[in-house]
Write an enzyme that holds these catalytic residues in place. Structure first.
Site, PDB file in Angstrom:
ATOM      1  N   ASP A 185     -10.698  -8.396   8.381  1.00  0.00           N
ATOM      2  CA  ASP A 185     -12.378  -8.421   7.174  1.00  0.00           C
ATOM      3  C   ASP A 185     -13.125  -9.397   6.954  1.00  0.00           C
ATOM      4  OD1 ASP A 185     -12.017  -5.135   7.033  1.00  0.00           O
ATOM      5  OD2 ASP A 185     -13.396  -5.131   5.015  1.00  0.00           O
ATOM      6  N   TYR A 191       0.862  -1.501   0.184  1.00  0.00           N
ATOM      7  CA  TYR A 191      -0.003   0.092  -0.281  1.00  0.00           C
ATOM      8  C   TYR A 191       0.918   1.058  -0.018  1.00  0.00           C
ATOM      9  CZ  TYR A 191      -3.946  -2.577   1.390  1.00  0.00           C
ATOM     10  OH  TYR A 191      -4.530  -3.892   1.237  1.00  0.00           O
ATOM     11  N   ASP A 219      -5.333  -6.423   5.800  1.00  0.00           N
ATOM     12  CA  ASP A 219      -6.072  -5.826   5.147  1.00  0.00           C
ATOM     13  C   ASP A 219      -7.600  -7.227   5.536  1.00  0.00           C
ATOM     14  OD1 ASP A 219      -8.418  -3.995   4.665  1.00  0.00           O
ATOM     15  OD2 ASP A 219      -7.597  -3.763   3.067  1.00  0.00           O
ATOM     16  N   LYS A 257       3.455 -15.442   2.929  1.00  0.00           N
ATOM     17  CA  LYS A 257       3.310 -15.922   1.177  1.00  0.00           C
ATOM     18  C   LYS A 257       4.215 -16.139   0.981  1.00  0.00           C
ATOM     19  CE  LYS A 257       0.842 -17.823  -2.196  1.00  0.00           C
ATOM     20  NZ  LYS A 257      -0.168 -19.094  -1.762  1.00  0.00           N
ATOM     21  N   ASP A 290      -3.131 -17.840   2.118  1.00  0.00           N
ATOM     22  CA  ASP A 290      -5.081 -18.187   1.385  1.00  0.00           C
ATOM     23  C   ASP A 290      -5.327 -20.353   2.318  1.00  0.00           C
ATOM     24  OD1 ASP A 290      -1.875 -19.408   0.948  1.00  0.00           O
ATOM     25  OD2 ASP A 290      -2.850 -20.504  -1.052  1.00  0.00           O
TER      26      ASP A 290
END
Ligand code: NAD
Length: 356
Positions: free
Chosen positions: A252, A143, A248, A192, A224
């Site tokens: 959620d 980001y 992020d 990852k 994942d």
């Protein structure tokens, strides 16, 4: 007697009404636990654009920096949708996080017993005491990395960069391990590393930091798989630590396991005492000014502030217990079910105070 200086960024939409309930509860806690609080308001978001032309006035940054902690309602709304990206209310939010050096975002995903049925996950999967803390790195990674447009094989293309320094990973890992020491002493680091070099550095660094916390059990999970495990068996997690973009998304997901958006608190920490505490939801312009917003996420954010910035553990626990007790009988419309008493935003604040 301790006195704490708190800056209030009420913001837009339902922001002012939910923050008003939260400070009512904080004042009650102060009375009961023998400390005092003085408040100073500052502008952030749409209200700041209206008053000053920018979403984050310099005065707001100065007031926040001079305080012990900051409570934020929410910012944004359709009124400011046509502002250019860099002058939108949400730019104020990113700006204040950067200005205060808030690199760690803590999002608890806790199910309050009486609200179990609000979760979309089956009761036997959630169990009785699901309590996950997601620690998301907030000021680095993709980001904030370099990005741009270029041409590839004659096609317009775009690129973004995920980059982490060892120092950035170390400091967020320490936040996670320190938290785990006060909880169930388990950390899951999510990356990852099977694909990304930045994840391999992340993993090496977390393993090194873990040596300073021999009592904490560390495991690693690919992002994942973590997304899957959160709905398959959320009880397996205590503290999850991860990068900005993975956090992020996962936070959620984890928040939905806990049910209503009106219940979820968050903290953003700088490494020192100063933190910014806010509900995870937005400014809900569709229900603003109607006294129907759920103030509990903001009230629970105040409990986090008492715990993580002000060292008032007993007051934090008392607020959380009061919220759980009130939920046994009373509900705002967003979490209403048959058999409960429906109350408005202000009444919910009053009930938590009375319970305290
Ligand atoms: P939102 O979270 O504001 O609302 C989503 C839905 O949840 C709406 O139906 C709303 O009524 C409901 N809701 C949210 N909070 C509630 C509460 N406390 N009680 C009862 N119901 C509640 O998300 P959105 O509609 O996507 O965004 C609205 C505005 O908020 C946008 O301008 C967005 O950019 C901004 N936003 C701000 C923040 C922030 O300040 N941190 C976060 C997310 C969105």
């Amino acid at each position: 007697m301790n006195n704490y200086k708190i800056t209030l960024l009420k913001g837009d939409g339902i922001g002012p009404e939910i923050v008003d309930q939260a400070i009512k509860v904080l004042d009650k806690a102060a009375e009961k636990f023998n400390f005092t609080v003085t408040y100073d308001e500052a502008l952030l978001g749409g209200c700041a654009i209206d008053a000053t032309g920018v979403p984050l006035p310099a005065e707001t940054v100065a007031k926040c920096k001079a305080s012990d902690s900051v409570i934020l309602g929410a910012v944004g709304g359709p009124k400011w949708d046509d502002q250019p990206g860099s002058n939108r209310p949400e730019a104020g939010l990113l700006g204040i996080r950067g200005a205060l050096g808030l690199f760690a975002n803590l999002r608890p995903s806790v199910i309050f017993g009486p609200l179990k049925s609000a979760s979309p996950i089956k009761d036997d999967i959630i169990g009785d005491n699901m309590d996950i803390m997601i620690v998301r790195e907030l000021t680095g990674g993709i980001y904030f990395g370099e990005r741009g447009r270029k041409e590839v094989d004659g096609q317009p293309a775009a690129w973004d960069t995920e980059q982490y320094t060892v120092a950035e990973v170390e400091r967020i890992a320490r936040v996670a391990f320190d938290l785990a020491m006060k909880r169930d002493k388990r950390v899951t680091s999510v990356d990852k590393a099977n694909v990304l070099e930045s994840s391999r550095l992340w993993r090496e660094t977390v393993i090194r930091v873990a040596k300073d916390y021999p009592e904490v059990t560390l495991n690693h999970m690919y992002v994942d798989n973590c997304a899957m495990q959160l709905v398959r068996n959320p009880k397996q997690f205590d503290v999850i630590v991860t990068s900005n973009i993975f956090g992020d998304i996962l936070s959620d997901e984890a928040s939905m396991i806990a049910g209503s958006i009106g219940m979820l608190a968050s903290a953003s920490l700088s490494g020192g005492k100063l933190g910014l505490y806010e509900p995870i939801h937005g400014s809900a312009p569709d229900i603003a000014g109607q006294n129907i917003a759920n103030p509990l996420a903001t009230i629970l954010s105040v409990a986090m502030m008492l715990r993580y910035s002000l060292d008032q553990q007993a007051a934090a626990e008392a607020i959380e217990a009061a919220v759980a007790k009130v939920l046994e009988q009373y509900r705002t419309p967003d979490i209403y079910e048959d058999g409960f008493t429906k109350v408005g935003c202000k009444e919910m604040g009053d009930l938590v105070c009375a319970q305290l």
